[in-house]
Design an enzyme around this catalytic site. Sequence first.
Site, PDB file in Angstrom:
ATOM      1  N   HIS A 171       0.779  -1.319   0.085  1.00 26.97           N
ATOM      2  CA  HIS A 171       0.000  -0.124  -0.126  1.00 26.97           C
ATOM      3  C   HIS A 171       0.801   1.450   0.286  1.00 26.97           C
ATOM      4  O   HIS A 171      -0.078   2.236   0.514  1.00 26.97           O
ATOM      5  CB  HIS A 171      -0.649  -0.170   1.097  1.00 26.97           C
ATOM      6  CG  HIS A 171      -1.411  -1.223   1.355  1.00 26.97           C
ATOM      7  ND1 HIS A 171      -2.622  -1.467   0.750  1.00 26.97           N
ATOM      8  CD2 HIS A 171      -1.212  -2.432   1.965  1.00 26.97           C
ATOM      9  CE1 HIS A 171      -3.417  -2.927   1.441  1.00 26.97           C
ATOM     10  NE2 HIS A 171      -2.240  -3.583   2.226  1.00 26.97           N
TER      11      HIS A 171
ATOM     12  N   SER B 101      14.326  21.020 -16.999  1.00 28.26           N
ATOM     13  CA  SER B 101      12.952  21.424 -17.411  1.00 28.26           C
ATOM     14  C   SER B 101      13.334  23.037 -18.164  1.00 28.26           C
ATOM     15  O   SER B 101      14.151  23.884 -17.876  1.00 28.26           O
ATOM     16  CB  SER B 101      12.133  22.326 -15.996  1.00 28.26           C
ATOM     17  OG  SER B 101      11.657  23.377 -16.572  1.00 28.26           O
TER      18      SER B 101
ATOM     19  N   LYS C  18      15.388  21.289 -11.763  1.00 30.00           N
ATOM     20  CA  LYS C  18      14.904  20.059 -11.602  1.00 30.00           C
ATOM     21  C   LYS C  18      15.498  19.461 -12.397  1.00 30.00           C
ATOM     22  O   LYS C  18      16.388  19.721 -14.067  1.00 30.00           O
ATOM     23  CB  LYS C  18      13.265  20.387 -13.057  1.00 30.00           C
ATOM     24  CG  LYS C  18      12.116  21.279 -12.573  1.00 30.00           C
ATOM     25  CD  LYS C  18      11.892  20.561 -10.931  1.00 30.00           C
ATOM     26  CE  LYS C  18      11.150  18.899 -11.999  1.00 30.00           C
ATOM     27  NZ  LYS C  18      10.117  19.231 -11.462  1.00 30.00           N
TER      28      LYS C  18
ATOM     29  N   GLU D 236       9.092   7.812 -16.716  1.00 30.25           N
ATOM     30  CA  GLU D 236       7.806   8.173 -16.534  1.00 30.25           C
ATOM     31  C   GLU D 236       7.526   7.526 -18.159  1.00 30.25           C
ATOM     32  O   GLU D 236       6.652   7.430 -18.397  1.00 30.25           O
ATOM     33  CB  GLU D 236       7.565   9.876 -16.991  1.00 30.25           C
ATOM     34  CG  GLU D 236       8.159  10.420 -15.608  1.00 30.25           C
ATOM     35  CD  GLU D 236       8.526  11.585 -15.595  1.00 30.25           C
ATOM     36  OE1 GLU D 236       7.003  11.857 -16.386  1.00 30.25           O
ATOM     37  OE2 GLU D 236       9.115  12.292 -14.979  1.00 30.25           O
TER      38      GLU D 236
END
Length: 466
Positions: free
Chosen positions: A165, A286, A292, A299
């Site tokens: 979880h 970024s 970043k 992803e």
Amino acid sequence: MAENDRKPFSGVLWAGRLAEKPEAEAFAFQASIAVDSRLAQDDIRGSRAHAAMLGSQGIIAADMAAKLDAELERIAGELESGTLVIDTTAEDIHSFIEGILTERLGDAGRVVHAGRSRNDQVAVDFRLYLKHAVPELLAELATTIAALLDVAEKHTESLMPGYTHLQRAQPVTLGHHLAAWCAGLARDRSRFTDALNRLDECPLGAGALAGSGLPLDREATAKALGFARPTLNSMDSVADRDFALELSAACAITMTHLSRFCEDVVIWASEEFKFIDLAESWSTGSSIMPQKKNPDFAELIRGKSARTTGNVVTLLTLLKGLPYAYDKDLQEDKEALFDSIDTVRTCLRMFRGMMSGARFNTARMEAACTGGFLEATDAAEYLVRKGLPFRKAHEAAALVVRDCVAAGQSRIADRTLVDLKTRSALFEADIYDAIKPAACVAARKLCGGPAPDEVRRQIRVLRSLL
Ligand code: ARG
């Protein structure tokens, strides 16, 4: 001019019957050359086997068969070297290659299609292609597993929290976690291998659907093309795309695995976790936020699993309700499966590269094993070893955890023995050693568990499968 005297238009294999060619846009719509040109070499192999068999069966003259074979070999070489370029206005790869043969050999080129249809031809080409493309995927999977196991091997003692979880559950090691990934990838290999074994039958000779009255030797062509045997039933041969379905499912499952691994990586790369430090060359920045360093590769692999799932649905939907035997709908099969195979191949390579360049923050992982009461199960098992029924042991340990929370303590070890004994008289001084994270891991030495020696054994088993 009488109807039957009309000259057939050229460039397609079925011009004899139809006096008018579809207009350009419509012709392009039904053409498949953009997708099936990657079958060129397999198509030529199929034609060489078919032509040789026609020769040895006396269906065409031996010298014609020899001529065909030499020219097909030449065409294969020219395509390979780029001296012959595939005409993208042709209908499909089969038409293009037969067209070149006929252009060069005249009537000799016109005999090659005896006893054959593009329906069995495309089924042969597709299977031949998969017989080399799938082993390439198997090799990519093996290299990926080996690369992950190399990392796992270095981290059989690197403690980290195991999660359920996404809450801290019990301490494991990074080696155990990476070996878990590899167990999934090993099953992927066996799924591809199963599908490969089942598709190892040659549809050549099935014709359009009903075979041929010519004395074709299907055993011979199956053998020449490296298939285990000819397919059993000619209608099934041209209608069946189970192999595409199975392989697309295997691809989707592999991508689902990669997607989950990548989700782990994305979480680990967050500032909150900081378990992993991806290489700069395997990160992106970024355009606006100067600080970043994003896990874009992870992803994107996660995102690309969507298309492989979609391709399974495409193929199932394509086949559902399709009347026997061949229907043009089936032409849509290749784009879906090729895309899945390409996606899996690329994503395995990218995932491997990203993981090989990553560094693990083992100190932070180990620190995360403290706080969150990951040792609570081991405290309960400690009491079970002392004879307490598990349900009572679970309750005693849970009460200890409640005591800690109430007292603002983050570890069971923060309680004194006197405190602990208020929850179970069975607690003794040896509890403190038993609930150290490394001890919790070492105690789980049963088969499948996270204990270092056991994970080393798991790694050996996984390596032996490669
Ligand atoms: N281009 C077709 C395919 O990819 C080849 C078979 C065509 N057969 C036919 N009867 N139209 O499936």
